[in-house]
Design an enzyme around this catalytic site. Structure first.
Site, PDB file in Angstrom:
ATOM      1  CD  GLU A 145      -8.338   4.590  -7.286  1.00  0.00           C
ATOM      2  OE1 GLU A 145      -7.690   4.262  -8.311  1.00  0.00           O
ATOM      3  OE2 GLU A 145      -8.369   3.910  -6.243  1.00  0.00           O
ATOM      4  CG  HIS A 183      -2.686   2.550  -2.880  1.00  0.00           C
ATOM      5  ND1 HIS A 183      -3.652   1.748  -3.452  1.00  0.00           N
ATOM      6  CD2 HIS A 183      -2.822   2.382  -1.544  1.00  0.00           C
ATOM      7  CE1 HIS A 183      -4.333   1.137  -2.506  1.00  0.00           C
ATOM      8  NE2 HIS A 183      -3.857   1.501  -1.339  1.00  0.00           N
ATOM      9  CG  ASP A 193      -2.088   1.753  -6.812  1.00  0.00           C
ATOM     10  OD1 ASP A 193      -1.762   0.908  -5.956  1.00  0.00           O
ATOM     11  OD2 ASP A 193      -3.030   2.551  -6.655  1.00  0.00           O
TER      12      ASP A 193
END
Length: 309
Positions: A145, A183, A193
């Site tokens: 992330e 993703h 994303d």
């Protein structure tokens, strides 16, 4: 003497303050992590006499433990943006049980890297997803992330740290270059994303993901004409007004080229073709992210199809 005692007291107070400031604010959730890890460890150590429901396994005359095995290893890296406003907000999200989401790594805008899970543990980052024939990416991937609200460029320090993490993961787990994905690639109907500013080409240049060839969009100026529907080979015999010049792509797409098959072979879930095209364009085109494949888009898609097949 009193002055020395006062100075000593100040030193002690400063030291205590420094210790207090260095206390890990996630000490409590770290205990939860350790407890869960120990529980999984005990499950691995146990002789497999019963399954999770308490039912006995069919057994021979005695239990036999194999000597040739190791821990399952990840085969993909999935990159996300957090869609949140700070690293701290994301760390809190991933340490709150009610959210039911997590990732292996969080990288801040400042380039600081937080590893939140062992690479061999299953993070909850992909959700309902599909890539090729893999339908449970959480079980086969590492989730990273990036602290980014979803609408801003990615910081240079952040990308530099990401490249370092990817280099380590690629070497540690032997992850193929084609298996560094986003993703939105694995969940095209749900996710967008990382955002269109993400430097996928820079990653590919460093061995993380594939990219199309630099000359795939090259074209040349060609003179064309016909007289009585017959093509003229030697255009020098014609008057200038009889010539038509047009830009022609250097690379050609076969007439039987099927974009849906190409997207599927690359890895996209094409059951929703519009979503698959958008995800492809978000990753490889990064402009005019819509469900329409232009001729330029098709040239890029065909070039990538040749690399992935």
């Amino acid at each position: 003497m009193k002055g020395s005692a006062l100075r000593m007291s100040l030193v002690v107070l400063i030291g205590l303050a420094a210790v207090a400031c260095s206390v890990n604010p996630y000490a409590a959730t770290n205990k939860v992590y350790k407890k869960q890890a120990k529980e999984y460890g005990r499950a691995l150590w146990a002789i497999p006499e019963q399954d999770a429901a308490g039912l006995p396994y069919p057994q021979g005359d005695y239990w036999v433990g194999a000597t040739n095995f190791n821990i399952r290893k990840p085969n993909y890296v999935v990159i996300h943006h957090t869609a949140q406003n700070s690293t701290e907000q994301t760390l809190k999200t991933f340490t709150t049980p009610a959210t039911q989401v997590s990732a292996h790594y969080v990288i801040g805008r400042d380039g600081k890297v937080y590893q939140m899970l062992n690479d061999n543990l299953r993070a909850w980052h992909g959700g309902a997803s599909k890539w090729g024939n893999t339908t449970d990416l959480n079980s086969t991937s590492i989730g990273i992330e990036l602290d980014n609200n979803g609408a801003e460029p990615f910081a240079e320090a952040q990308i530099n740290s990401l490249l370092g993490v990817l280099q380590t993961l690629k070497k540690r787990h032997g992850i193929p270059a084609a298996n560094f994905i986003g993703h939105s690639d694995i969940a095209p109907t749900r996710k967008v994303d990382p955002n269109p500013t993400f430097p996928w080409k820079k990653l590919a240049d460093n061995g993380f993901g594939l990219w199309y060839d630099a000359d795939v969009l090259d074209s040349v100026m060609v003179a064309k004409t016909t007289v009585d529907s017959v093509a003229i080979a030697d255009t020098t015999l014609l008057q200038p007004e009889m010539l038509v010049f047009e830009q022609v792509p250097v690379h050609k797409i076969p007439e039987n080229f099927n974009p849906q098959d190409a997207l599927r072979i690359i890895g996209y879930d094409t059951r929703d073709m519009n979503a698959a095209i958008k995800a492809f364009k978000l990753h490889f085109i990064q402009s005019e992210v819509n469900a329409t494949l232009t001729e330029k888009d098709k040239l890029i898609l065909y070039n990538l199809y040749l690399k992935y097949r």
